[in-house]
Design a protein around this motif. Structure first.
Motif, short mmCIF file in Angstrom:
data_model
loop_
_atom_site.label_atom_id
_atom_site.label_comp_id
_atom_site.label_asym_id
_atom_site.label_seq_id
_atom_site.Cartn_x
_atom_site.Cartn_y
_atom_site.Cartn_z
N TYR A 1 1.00 -0.85 0.10
CA TYR A 1 -0.05 -0.18 -0.07
C TYR A 1 0.29 0.86 0.07
N SER B 1 0.42 4.46 0.24
CA SER B 1 -0.11 5.08 1.20
C SER B 1 0.68 5.30 3.07
N ASP C 1 -5.28 2.23 -3.23
CA ASP C 1 -4.71 2.14 -3.22
C ASP C 1 -3.88 1.12 -4.01
#
Length: 729
Positions: free
Chosen positions: A226, A228, A317
């Motif tokens: 991911y 983020s 994401d």
């Protein structure tokens, strides 16, 4: 001062008296428990079952060696010899695709010609979209199709026949189409093993050859990179990346496989909730005790808006890497829902209604991003009213991994409610080392029977990695083959040439015995004393380690109790079947298990798996037998330690240590052949813990007779205390 000293002396004497009373109490309790365990085991009958790994006759070996079995086959005369240079004729718009697909046939290089090709593809309306008709004669192959997808499956059949008949293909006419529209696999990449891009590519191509058209990579925690949340995984994990997924998505589309994004968004959030950033989003921040044994924080608090904010960021994401129109959000096994922060809310509205309120918020996330939602059905099945709240574009996934799971009943309920659904059996490979073949066969058969009868959208076969993901990938091949075969053409498991196909196509074994060996090795649970749910008791022993037999029996009792509480309302058939098997259990057949392992080692040395991973496949099975041998030794030690001399105990423990060490050393090498390094330490932690226990036991044997007696005395007390704690937890 004297008075104070006298008071302290009385207190000390009283405490000592109480201590002695407690010690005597727990010692008597232990002796009573041990007597009961011994008498119960002595009463068990011995089984005379004998598992034959390889027989002179290949089971299901008659007929055409092609999976899935075609709907209609008419035998012709003669053979078609596959040329190295294969000419074909097809519509110009499909020329590039057909060349790509034909070039995947072993030893073939294809060339296009506008007329008179050796393989002639002709469009014909009215044929099933995924179906085809193929006539193979000694000189030419003629294929009729109505879509590129059907044309593709005709080439897949030709590819499989070419390998299985070594380029000398019997002349036949095939008319074929699938029973179920969707034939999928959910592949667990979140329990320790993160596959490399090359492994994912090989998996996708294998599934295409078995006529699967749907693939999901199961994601929970940080098995996906991911962008983020890099601060949560960059230092410790080696996840699948967005670039990995994009490349896999491209390959899947070339092979008519829908690579569907998958991400758990409610339960199974342990990895997220164990971080400082998101710990306060847990339904039970202090933890929830599953089965009264396992502390976990697994479910998001549905009443906290930040839970939806978190899964929205995760979704944004993940989704850009996929082209599929579907999104599986899972949301199963919310065990602790209503046990913590949302308790009052659940008491007011009902647990299932609170669940559905959250699910509909997730549905808004999914639809606003142009996807159709898929989700597990285990929670909504508990409430008929909840089915009425399922949006019409949602597909419910009915998972069940035991032979007695009620797919038939659930499919009927889904059909009556008018909801889209898929049946979801399992490969039965996880938590078993070499599979649970009989269970796998019945589980998949029952699922597909129910799906075909009640109009399921498809089948989603699951391949999990519980308990360390110790099974090597080829152990799942029997499940892949049977699942794909029956979902395409539900002719019945006994009419599928499974073992023959496994040997010739999946393992490419020149000896012709690997398929039988792999399938029949998975029958070893017949030698075990205790039946397991989604596991074997032999493998469960690794999770318990070296424990007193009295404590082991209590843990098993607690697990039975917990499974009954969790699954009793959803699947009473499963619980009653499990309890019936448990009540009819027999003594552990150690002689049979050891003979099975010895025989398998000898036979594996005679196999000759082919392909670029043939040697790897054989080494994976050989190493698995080391771990299985260790597991059986562990069971034997726990059950028979009180009867063994010091010399026999030492011999057994030293043998376990040597075999386990050999497995661990080889396993690290084999692991990296198919997987990224992250997750290895977690996967093998219980094995290293067992190794330490073995060494401690060996050191204990070196003590004096008095020292060993003291250890045994206090060991009994501790065991009795542990049993009391478990019973009251």
């Amino acid at each position: 001062m004297k008075k104070l000293s006298r008071v302290l002396l009385y207190i000390l004497a009283g405490a000592l008296f109480l201590f002695v009373i407690l010690v005597v109490f727990f010692l008597l309790k232990y002796n009573s428990l041990e007597k009961k365990v011994i008498s119960t085991r002595d009463a068990l009958e011995k089984t005379e079952n004998r598992i034959v790994l390889v027989s002179g006759r290949q089971a299901n070996g008659s007929g055409l060696n092609l999976l899935p079995v075609p709907k209609k086959v008419t035998e012709g005369k003669g053979r078609f010899k596959m040329p190295g240079k294969l000419s074909f004729t097809v519509a110009d718009s499909l020329e590039g695709n057909v060349r790509y697909w034909l070039d995947r046939i072993d030893g073939v290089r294809s060339v296009s010609t506008h007329a008179g090709g050796t393989v002639i593809f002709r469009f014909r309306p009215g044929i099933h979209r995924q179906g085809y008709k193929m006539e193979i004669t000694p000189a030419r192959i003629r294929v009729e199709y109505s879509s590129a997808e059907g044309l593709f499956y005709s080439i897949i059949s030709l590819k499989v026949l070419n390998r299985n008949y070594e380029g000398n293909i019997p002349c036949i006419t095939i008319e074929d189409w699938p029973d179920l529209e969707v034939r999928g696999l959910m592949f667990d990449i979140s329990r320790n093993k993160i596959p490399t891009r090359e492994t994912l590519f090989r998996l996708a191509e294998t599934l295409a050859d078995l006529k699967f058209n749907h693939l999901e990579l199961y994601i929970e925690g940080f098995s996906f990179a991911y962008p983020s949340f890099t601060d949560l995984w960059a230092e410790t994990e080696t996840p699948v990346t967005g670039e990995d997924i994009k490349a896999l998505d491209t390959l899947c589309r070339k092979n008519f496989i829908d690579l569907v994004p998958n991400q758990n968004m409610f339960g199974h959030m342990m990895s997220w909730l164990n971080t400082e950033q998101y710990a306060d989003l847990a339904e039970c921040p202090e933890g929830f005790r599953l089965f009264g044994l396992i502390d976990m924080k697994g479910t998001l608090d549905p009443s906290d808006p930040r839970s939806i904010e978190l899964v929205t960021r995760m979704t944004d994401d993940l989704l850009p890497n996929f082209t599929s129109g579907y999104f599986n959000v899972n949301m199963d096994e919310t065990f602790d829902l209503g046990k913590g922060k949302s308790k009052k809310l659940c008491e007011e509205k009902g647990v299932v209604n609170v669940y559905m309120d959250y699910a509909l918020k997730v549905h808004d996330i999914v639809t606003s991003r142009g996807k159709k939602m898929m989700m597990w059905g285990d929670i909504v099945l508990r409430s008929p009213e909840a089915l009425n709240r399922i949006p019409p574009d949602v597909t419910l996934l009915d998972w069940g991994y035991e032979a007695m799971y009620p797919f038939e009943k659930n499919a009927g309920n889904f059909r009556a409610a008018g909801v889209n659904f898929m049946v979801c059996p399992g490969t039965s490979s996880w938590s078993s080392l070499v599979g649970r073949s009989d269970n796998m066969k019945a589980n998949i058969s029952n699922a597909v029977d129910a799906g075909v009868k009640h109009g399921a959208k498809g089948m989603l076969l699951t391949d999990w990695g519980d308990m360390g993901h110790w099974q090597y990938l080829p152990v799942s091949y029997p499940g892949y083959c049977l699942g794909g075969a029956l979902a395409w053409n539900n002719v019945g498991a006994d009419n599928v040439p499974l073992e023959t196909f496994l040997s010739s196509y999946m393992y490419r074994d020149k000896s012709g015995i690997m398929g039988q060996l792999a399938f029949n090795l998975g029958k070893y649970p017949a030698y075990e004393e205790k039946p397991g749910v989604s596991m074997t008791s032999t493998v469960m022993g690794f999770q318990l380690g070296i424990r007193d037999e009295v404590l082991v029996e209590e843990i098993w009792r607690k697990m039975q109790e917990g499974i009954t509480v969790l699954m009793g309302d959803l699947s009473p058939e499963l619980i009653s079947g499990f309890m019936e098997s448990y009540n009819k259990r027999h003594a552990y057949n150690f002689e049979g298990m050891y003979a099975l392992i010895d025989s398998a080692n000898i036979l594996l040395e005679k196999t000759s798996p082919g392909g670029d991973d043939g040697l790897l496949v054989r080494n994976e099975y050989l190493n698995t037998l080391k771990l299985l041998k260790t597991a059986v030794d562990l069971q034997y030690y726990i059950q028979n330690r009180r009867l063994l001399s010091m010399e026999k105990q030492k011999e057994l423990l030293e043998g376990m240590d040597k075999t386990l060490t050999g497995y661990i050393e080889t396993n690290k090498i084999l692991w990296l052949e198919r997987n990224k390094p992250g997750g290895y330490e977690t996967s093998t932690s219980s094995l290293y813990s067992l190794k330490k226990q073995i060494i401690a036991r060996l050191k204990g044997l070196e003590k004096s007779s008095f020292g060993r007696t003291v250890d045994r005395f206090f060991g009994k007390i501790v065991t009795a205390i542990a049993v009391t704690y478990i019973r009251n937890s």
